[in-house]
Design an enzyme around this catalytic site. Structure first.
Site, PDB file in Angstrom:
ATOM      1  N   ASP A  48       3.563 -28.935  19.208  1.00  0.00           N
ATOM      2  CA  ASP A  48       4.199 -29.601  17.979  1.00  0.00           C
ATOM      3  C   ASP A  48       4.949 -28.495  17.067  1.00  0.00           C
ATOM      4  OD1 ASP A  48       3.164 -32.415  17.402  1.00  0.00           O
ATOM      5  OD2 ASP A  48       1.761 -31.412  18.469  1.00  0.00           O
ATOM      6  N   GLU A  71       8.485 -33.680  10.857  1.00  0.00           N
ATOM      7  CA  GLU A  71       7.310 -34.164  10.767  1.00  0.00           C
ATOM      8  C   GLU A  71       6.312 -33.036  10.201  1.00  0.00           C
ATOM      9  OE1 GLU A  71       3.783 -36.977  12.881  1.00  0.00           O
ATOM     10  OE2 GLU A  71       5.511 -35.915  14.200  1.00  0.00           O
ATOM     11  N   ASP A 146      11.030 -35.144  15.184  1.00  0.00           N
ATOM     12  CA  ASP A 146       9.764 -35.155  15.660  1.00  0.00           C
ATOM     13  C   ASP A 146       9.498 -34.269  16.790  1.00  0.00           C
ATOM     14  OD1 ASP A 146       7.209 -35.913  16.381  1.00  0.00           O
ATOM     15  OD2 ASP A 146       7.723 -38.131  16.023  1.00  0.00           O
ATOM     16  N   ILE A 148       7.137 -33.490  18.595  1.00  0.00           N
ATOM     17  CA  ILE A 148       6.256 -34.161  19.904  1.00  0.00           C
ATOM     18  C   ILE A 148       5.699 -35.404  19.358  1.00  0.00           C
ATOM     19  CG2 ILE A 148       4.363 -34.212  21.124  1.00  0.00           C
ATOM     20  CD1 ILE A 148       4.580 -31.040  21.777  1.00  0.00           C
ATOM     21  N   ASP A 149       6.625 -36.371  19.826  1.00  0.00           N
ATOM     22  CA  ASP A 149       6.357 -37.859  19.412  1.00  0.00           C
ATOM     23  C   ASP A 149       5.245 -38.127  20.321  1.00  0.00           C
ATOM     24  OD1 ASP A 149       6.366 -40.144  18.112  1.00  0.00           O
ATOM     25  OD2 ASP A 149       8.172 -40.894  19.141  1.00  0.00           O
ATOM     26  N   THR A 151       1.639 -37.425  20.213  1.00  0.00           N
ATOM     27  CA  THR A 151       0.681 -36.387  20.354  1.00  0.00           C
ATOM     28  C   THR A 151      -0.441 -36.654  21.452  1.00  0.00           C
ATOM     29  OG1 THR A 151       1.323 -35.414  18.466  1.00  0.00           O
ATOM     30  CG2 THR A 151      -0.280 -34.488  19.159  1.00  0.00           C
ATOM     31  N   ASP A 293      10.523 -41.158  13.888  1.00  0.00           N
ATOM     32  CA  ASP A 293      10.012 -41.825  14.927  1.00  0.00           C
ATOM     33  C   ASP A 293      11.093 -42.860  15.602  1.00  0.00           C
ATOM     34  OD1 ASP A 293       7.483 -40.909  14.828  1.00  0.00           O
ATOM     35  OD2 ASP A 293       6.559 -41.993  13.574  1.00  0.00           O
TER      36      ASP A 293
END
Length: 354
Positions: A48, A71, A146, A148-149, A151, A293
């Site tokens: 992330d 994020e 984002d 890493i959407d 996680t 998101d």
């Protein structure tokens, strides 16, 4: 003459692809040894932070006046116990800066690698992560990121996505998403994995692999009837009301089992016809969806022939800050059937209140 947003598209593809390849490397090498627990107890990894650092750095090098709504922030990274995580972030980010990418000739003109090949210090990378602190809003240009959407999907080896959307005066005009674990050819799930999705407002929706720069147009399925549709919904019950979703399926005559996956990979899946309807109904009256998101995924679906709205049929409003506080839930479907899906959602929600 170049299409509108040609430079932005090229830089975004380069940045998302670079971050996706780093995320894949982290998933292969570091899961279990590089996690940090945020205050809200959701898992966040080296992936992330490194992804956000890379994308923020590369965007800033080309568009220094644009703001970033990201994020993550570096707050937890300043604690002594997270020193190993910081070391991994610095190493991976610096390695990635100098690695070449499979880009088209036009994309290569704007390749961030040409303008960023110098290693950065730990302090510099932490400051870059914190460039994602914009509050968003209706004016100017904002990149919704984002890193890493999904996680939890990332940690379990499932689906996740690196998501980047460009908002201009509160409207999404560009979206790029990298899905490292999604098959390039959905008909060959055991074949090459690593699909990147691109959409520019008014220019259509496209897919390419991680290894080839060729963009292929994608479109949503045109359904002969709603009963032949399939749902795509979140794995986590805490993210969407699965019970009401099942009732909606019943009202629409849908009998196929729902496909459940993490992240905005769901938007990618329905945009290219793997599934048909994406439902994310709120499980709490107070929860507000985050703009990172949904920005890139919603544009991709719209450019592939769909409509994305909230559960009441209202367009998603990305102009009011870091969240979609003027909306409740998300419904995405082909434009020919979206209104019928919204009506079924309304009926199912009313029934659940009785």
């Amino acid at each position: 003459m170049s299409q509108p947003y040609a430079q932005e598209q090229s830089v975004a593809i380069s940045a998302v692809l670079k971050a996706s390849l780093v995320a894949r490397k982290v998933q292969d090498q570091l899961i279990g040894s590089g996690g940090v627990q945020k205050k809200d107890k959701s898992p966040v990894t080296v992936g992330d932070y490194t992804s956000q650092a890379l994308i923020s750095s590369l965007l800033f090098s080309h568009f220094p006046t644009d703001q970033i709504v990201g994020e993550e922030d570096s707050t937890e990274l300043h604690t002594p116990e997270n020193a190993p995580t910081k070391s991994n972030i610095v190493r991976l980010a610096n390695e990635a800066l100098s690695e070449s990418l499979p880009l088209s000739s036009e994309e290569s003109l704007w390749s961030p690698v040409k303008s960023q090949a110098t290693s950065k210090s730990e302090k510099e990378w932490l400051e870059i992560i914190d460039r994602g602190n914009s509050k968003g809003g209706p004016e100017g240009r904002h990149w919704a990121l984002d890193p890493i959407d999904g996680t939890k999907g990332f940690l379990r080896g499932g689906q996740y996505a690196v998501c980047l959307g460009l908002l201009e005066k509160g409207k999404v005009v560009l979206g790029v998403m990298g899905c490292p674990n999604l098959p390039v050819d959905p008909k060959n799930p055991e074949g090459e994995k690593g699909a990147l999705f691109v959409a520019v407002k008014g220019q259509g929706a496209f897919q390419r692999s991680f290894t080839s720069p060729e963009l292929t147009r994608i479109n949503m399925n045109q359904l002969p009837s709603l009963s032949s549709a399939s749902f795509c919904e979140s794995v986590e019950a805490g993210h969407s009301d699965h019970g009401t979703n099942a009732r909606i399926a019943s009202l629409l005559g849908i009998t196929k089992p729902s496909v459940r996956m993490d992240s905005q990979a769901k938007y990618c899946s329905i945009a290219r016809g793997d599934g048909d309807i994406y439902l994310r109904l709120p499980v709490s009256d107070t929860y507000e969806e985050k703009i990172w998101d949904h920005s890139s995924g919603s544009l991709l679906v719209e450019e592939a022939g769909g409509i994305v709205s909230d559960m009441n049929g209202k367009p998603l409003d990305f102009s009011v800050g870091r969240t979609l506080k003027e909306n409740k839930g998300v419904v995405a479907a082909h434009k020919d059937v979206h209104a019928k899906v919204i009506e079924a959602v309304r009926q199912a929600v009313e029934e659940s209140k009785k």
